[in-house]
Scaffold this motif. Structure first.
Motif, mmCIF file in Angstrom:
data_model
loop_
_atom_site.group_PDB
_atom_site.id
_atom_site.type_symbol
_atom_site.label_atom_id
_atom_site.label_comp_id
_atom_site.label_asym_id
_atom_site.label_seq_id
_atom_site.Cartn_x
_atom_site.Cartn_y
_atom_site.Cartn_z
ATOM 1 N N UNK A 1 -2.290 -88.732 59.251
ATOM 2 C CA UNK A 1 -1.487 -89.897 58.841
ATOM 3 C C UNK A 1 -0.499 -89.584 57.730
ATOM 4 N N UNK A 2 -0.331 -88.333 57.367
ATOM 5 C CA UNK A 2 0.655 -87.971 56.350
ATOM 6 C C UNK A 2 2.033 -87.799 56.980
ATOM 7 N N UNK A 3 3.078 -88.138 56.218
ATOM 8 C CA UNK A 3 4.436 -87.846 56.664
ATOM 9 C C UNK A 3 4.609 -86.341 56.810
ATOM 10 N N UNK A 4 5.494 -85.944 57.722
ATOM 11 C CA UNK A 4 5.666 -84.525 58.043
ATOM 12 C C UNK A 4 6.910 -83.980 57.351
ATOM 13 N N UNK A 5 6.765 -83.196 56.273
ATOM 14 C CA UNK A 5 7.930 -82.613 55.614
ATOM 15 C C UNK A 5 8.591 -81.558 56.509
ATOM 16 N N UNK A 6 9.907 -81.472 56.452
ATOM 17 C CA UNK A 6 10.622 -80.467 57.237
ATOM 18 C C UNK A 6 10.193 -79.052 56.851
ATOM 19 N N UNK A 7 9.900 -78.853 55.566
ATOM 20 C CA UNK A 7 9.538 -77.520 55.105
ATOM 21 C C UNK A 7 8.128 -77.095 55.452
ATOM 22 N N UNK A 8 7.370 -77.961 56.133
ATOM 23 C CA UNK A 8 5.986 -77.621 56.457
ATOM 24 C C UNK A 8 5.861 -76.839 57.763
ATOM 25 N N UNK A 9 6.988 -76.596 58.453
ATOM 26 C CA UNK A 9 6.962 -75.860 59.707
ATOM 27 C C UNK A 9 7.997 -74.745 59.695
ATOM 28 N N UNK A 10 7.699 -73.678 60.455
ATOM 29 C CA UNK A 10 8.611 -72.554 60.527
ATOM 30 C C UNK A 10 8.306 -71.703 61.750
ATOM 31 N N UNK A 11 8.967 -70.574 61.845
ATOM 32 C CA UNK A 11 8.744 -69.660 62.960
ATOM 33 C C UNK A 11 7.401 -68.939 62.801
ATOM 34 N N UNK A 12 6.720 -68.626 63.919
ATOM 35 C CA UNK A 12 5.418 -67.958 63.836
ATOM 36 C C UNK A 12 5.452 -66.640 63.075
ATOM 37 N N UNK A 13 6.544 -65.876 63.217
ATOM 38 C CA UNK A 13 6.611 -64.586 62.517
ATOM 39 C C UNK A 13 6.891 -64.747 61.024
ATOM 40 N N UNK A 14 7.120 -65.987 60.594
ATOM 41 C CA UNK A 14 7.350 -66.222 59.170
ATOM 42 C C UNK A 14 6.097 -66.618 58.411
ATOM 43 N N UNK A 15 4.956 -66.701 59.093
ATOM 44 C CA UNK A 15 3.709 -67.059 58.419
ATOM 45 C C UNK A 15 3.304 -65.973 57.430
ATOM 46 N N UNK A 16 3.041 -66.376 56.186
ATOM 47 C CA UNK A 16 2.594 -65.406 55.185
ATOM 48 C C UNK A 16 1.078 -65.437 55.007
ATOM 49 N N UNK A 17 0.396 -66.345 55.710
ATOM 50 C CA UNK A 17 -1.065 -66.422 55.674
ATOM 51 C C UNK A 17 -1.582 -66.661 57.081
ATOM 52 N N UNK A 18 -2.711 -66.027 57.405
ATOM 53 C CA UNK A 18 -3.280 -66.174 58.732
ATOM 54 C C UNK A 18 -4.746 -66.574 58.604
ATOM 55 N N UNK A 19 -5.239 -67.458 59.493
ATOM 56 C CA UNK A 19 -6.636 -67.887 59.409
ATOM 57 C C UNK A 19 -7.603 -66.806 59.885
ATOM 58 N N UNK A 20 -8.635 -66.579 59.101
ATOM 59 C CA UNK A 20 -9.684 -65.609 59.440
ATOM 60 C C UNK A 20 -11.033 -66.309 59.329
ATOM 61 N N UNK A 21 -11.889 -66.098 60.325
ATOM 62 C CA UNK A 21 -13.206 -66.727 60.329
ATOM 63 C C UNK A 21 -14.156 -65.955 59.414
ATOM 64 N N UNK A 22 -14.785 -66.692 58.498
ATOM 65 C CA UNK A 22 -15.778 -66.124 57.585
ATOM 66 C C UNK A 22 -17.091 -66.883 57.797
ATOM 67 N N UNK A 23 -18.160 -66.176 58.114
ATOM 68 C CA UNK A 23 -19.456 -66.807 58.338
ATOM 69 C C UNK A 23 -20.255 -66.826 57.040
#
Length: 214
Positions: free
Chosen positions: A101-123
């Motif tokens: 339900x939050x408004x979507x800022x334009x700066x919150x999205x970008x190209x996939x190759x521009x991601x500086x953080x990636x999700x990693x599963x930690x158990x």
């Protein structure tokens, strides 16, 4: 002359439309009404914008079916948010978490190759603190196995890592249920975390109320 008699000079006269005082009064009333209408109209100027239908995690693709259209008053900041007027760009992913339900800022999205953080599963085997939820920050500590079938002194591996998602893990026979925590990891931090996992290190997650680490 009787008491009930009123002299001609004292008689009340009906107001005339030619009376300047009456005309001024009418103009003042009209101006007042017009001002109120303009004020209400300005306060009611709304525009359509997008909100997240459900939470959108970092790395998740942006599509129209994940968004709701709402009427909001954005004013001068409308240019900083995603709106139906501009449409939903293709091929973009979230570079920061967007809550439900939050408004979507334009700066919150970008190209996939521009991601500086990636999700990693930690158990994690221990119970997580109640504050360890998606969007919060945690410190990730690791303890490597030692030569005595134990573990070495824990060291801080990821200070202030952001949680992307928390899901219950599997339950091993005779052990408590584990938890899988998806943490966002930079490319520079990735080798150390993957190395610790490959060496079967014991990983612990501690809530970091101070936010992002250095």
């Amino acid at each position: 002359m009787s008491v009930g008699t009123v002299t001609g000079g004292a008689r009340l006269k009906k107001p005339s439309w030619k009376d300047p005082r009456l005309l001024i009064g009418v103009l003042l009333v009209l101006a007042s009404v017009g001002g109120v209408i303009s004020l209400v109209g300005a306060a009611d100027q709304t525009a359509e914008a997008y909100t997240a239908r459900e939470s959108i995690a970092v790395g998740e693709k942006l599509t129209a079916d994940k968004l709701n259209r709402v009427k909001v008053r954005l004013g001068d900041v409308e240019q900083y948010y995603l709106t139906p007027a501009t449409g939903v760009p293709d091929g973009l992913v979230a570079v920061q978490r967007i809550g439900k339900d939050q408004l979507v800022p334009r700066g919150s999205f970008g190209q996939p190759d521009g991601l500086d953080r990636k999700p990693v599963a930690v158990t994690v085997d221990e119970a997580l603190p109640a504050q360890a939820v998606a969007g919060s920050r945690v410190d990730v500590w690791v303890a490597l196995p030692d030569s005595r079938n134990g573990f070495s002194q824990p060291t801080l591996l990821l200070p202030g890592a952001e949680i992307a998602q928390v899901t219950p893990g599997s339950t091993a026979l005779g052990s408590a249920r584990s938890t899988v925590v998806m943490v966002l990891v930079t490319d520079a931090q990735m080798p150390n975390l993957l190395g610790a996992q490959a060496n079967k290190a014991k990983i612990s997650v501690v809530w970091n109320p101070g936010g992002a680490g250095s």
